[in-house]
Design an enzyme around this catalytic site. Structure first.
Site, PDB file in Angstrom:
ATOM      1  N   GLU A 332       2.352   8.769   4.787  1.00 47.16           N
ATOM      2  CA  GLU A 332       2.929   7.565   5.396  1.00 47.16           C
ATOM      3  C   GLU A 332       1.874   6.454   5.403  1.00 47.16           C
ATOM      4  OE1 GLU A 332       4.851   6.200   9.707  1.00 47.16           O
ATOM      5  OE2 GLU A 332       3.583   7.981   9.569  1.00 47.16           O
ATOM      6  N   HIS A 333       0.706   6.760   5.939  1.00 43.71           N
ATOM      7  CA  HIS A 333      -0.424   5.825   5.949  1.00 43.71           C
ATOM      8  C   HIS A 333      -1.551   6.421   5.111  1.00 43.71           C
ATOM      9  CE1 HIS A 333       1.604   5.334   9.939  1.00 43.71           C
ATOM     10  NE2 HIS A 333       1.494   4.056   9.634  1.00 43.71           N
TER      11      HIS A 333
END
Length: 438
Positions: A332-333
């Site tokens: 996601e990050h």
């Protein structure tokens, strides 16, 4: 965190090293949520108010008696809530809004209008989604940033009706942020019942075309159910899962910075996952020490500590292998703290959002850099994009043929239709060609 050497792992062990925690659920979740959805679909406001009392009864007691039974906030209530927000917070919201506005305004669609062959004109057009619903979770900490990430792009895109729902009582900062982003319809309803209301509509709450926003497993399940329900036509933003971050770092990276970044994701929840990928054993050891000291000072240290148990450090031979590991994970990050972060970036193929360099903590993207913090999780970044202005619009194609165009293309179309045994398709071209040839 556990430490693994990538090259020493078998193919199965590498797969296990990149596994996420199972999504938390229970066998009765779908049944429970479906009952709520069905009740709202059939009984509207009456069901909403019953569920508000059942699930948010204690909080409802905090709402003024004059509006305890009203679902929509009045203009006066919006103004009063906004007046209670501190000048300092208003200034922070304004700065974040300015950056989000700049970045998302730059994403405006540019139409395509092209002639593919003589007399054959093809276009790609875009129009804003007419009605959107924005879900903002409740809880002890108001998700002000989520309001900005959803409401501002919806306004920039030109969505005509923008509806926000949140569990009662709605935090003043949530109301203020929604108002300054152009949201005037704010409803006091949360949970699965709010999602159902947006999907089916009630006497008070309008139905929408698309639902955006995070939530707990009941909200997530409700979004899934309504998006597949034949009684309504509503789409949702993207699949949701626990928060996660992967950090790629070399020997030049700052261990204290990395530990802080890992913990900023770990504190989201016990099912969050953080991964450090590095070619430096001394750095990995220094990060583990920094994690211990920083964790001890966190108010949410128990939650973060649980998340760290399901997290790990992966040692690689070089930055090329680090990128390979990251791409297989699809975070996601993704934070890249290396001497030459853009060189690593050139090898990245799957990530929700990327943060380059020592002075770019993931927190800036969460709040105010300008990018959107609504991101695909649980490996979906390999196929799903981060939220953008495009999500608040729909695209459609246009084609227009002149007589010359049909004469030049018709035979190819008829041949393809014949081979697919679709004679009516062939005939739709043939009758036109016959009329042109007299």
């Amino acid at each position: 965190m556990d430490m693994l050497t990538w090259a020493a792992l078998s193919a199965d062990e590498q797969k296990t090293a990149l596994q996420r925690s199972p999504l938390i659920g229970d066998s009765g979740l779908e049944q429970s949520v479906r009952a709520i959805v069905d009740a709202v679909a059939s009984r509207g406001d009456a069901a909403i108010k019953e569920f508000n009392q059942k699930f948010d009864g204690a909080r409802l007691a905090n709402i003024s008696s004059a509006n305890s039974d009203n679902l929509r906030l009045s203009e006066h209530e919006i103004e009063a809530a906004s007046a209670r927000v501190s000048p300092e917070l208003k200034a922070a919201i304004a700065q974040a809004m300015a950056n989000i506005d700049v970045f998302h305004s730059a994403q405006q669609f540019r139409p395509i209008d092209i002639e593919t062959q003589a007399g054959v004109r093809c276009e790609l057009r875009s129009e804003p989604i007419e009605k959107v619903g924005l879900y903002i979770p409740g809880g002890s900490a108001p998700l002000i940033s989520t309001v900005l990430m959803l409401a501002l792009p919806a306004t920039i895109a030109g969505c005509e009706q923008r509806v926000l729902v949140s569990p009662p009582p709605i935090n003043d900062a949530i109301v203020y942020a929604a108002n300054v982003c152009g949201i005037t319809e704010i409803y006091q309803v949360g949970g699965a019942q709010a999602i159902a209301a947006l999907a089916f509509g009630t006497e008070t709450i309008p139905s929408v075309d698309k639902i955006f926003g995070p939530g707990n497993r009941y909200v997530t399940e409700a979004k899934r159910l309504v998006s597949q329900d034949g009684r309504c036509t509503v789409s949702i933003d993207m699949p949701a899962g626990p928060s996660e971050v992967l950090v790629i770092a070399d020997s030049d990276a700052n261990a204290q910075f990395i530990a802080a970044d890992l913990l900023s994701q770990a504190e989201h929840g016990p099912d969050s996952q953080v991964i450090l990928v590095t070619d430096s054993l001394p750095l990995a050891q220094a990060v583990n020490q920094a994690l211990k000291s920083q964790l001890a000072a966190l108010p949410r240290q128990e939650i973060a500590a649980t998340a760290l148990k399901g997290s790990r450090t992966i040692l690689v031979k070089d930055m090329q292998e680090a990128a390979l590991v990251s791409n297989r994970y699809g975070p996601e990050h993704l934070i890249i703290q290396t001497r030459f972060p853009r060189e690593v970036l050139n090898n990245i193929r799957a990530a929700g959002s990327v943060f380059l360099g020592a002075y770019t903590p993931e927190s800036v993207g969460d709040y105010a850099s300008g990018t959107n913090h609504v991101l695909p999780t649980y490996g979906y970044s390999r196929a799903v994009s981060s939220l953008s202005l495009a999500d608040f619009s729909r695209r459609f194609t246009v084609q227009e043929l002149s007589a010359k165009g049909l004469l030049g293309l018709g035979q190819a179309v008829m041949t393809l239709a014949s081979n697919e045994l679709l004679d009516a398709h062939k005939n739709a071209v043939a009758v036109r060609l016959a009329s042109l040839k007299g």
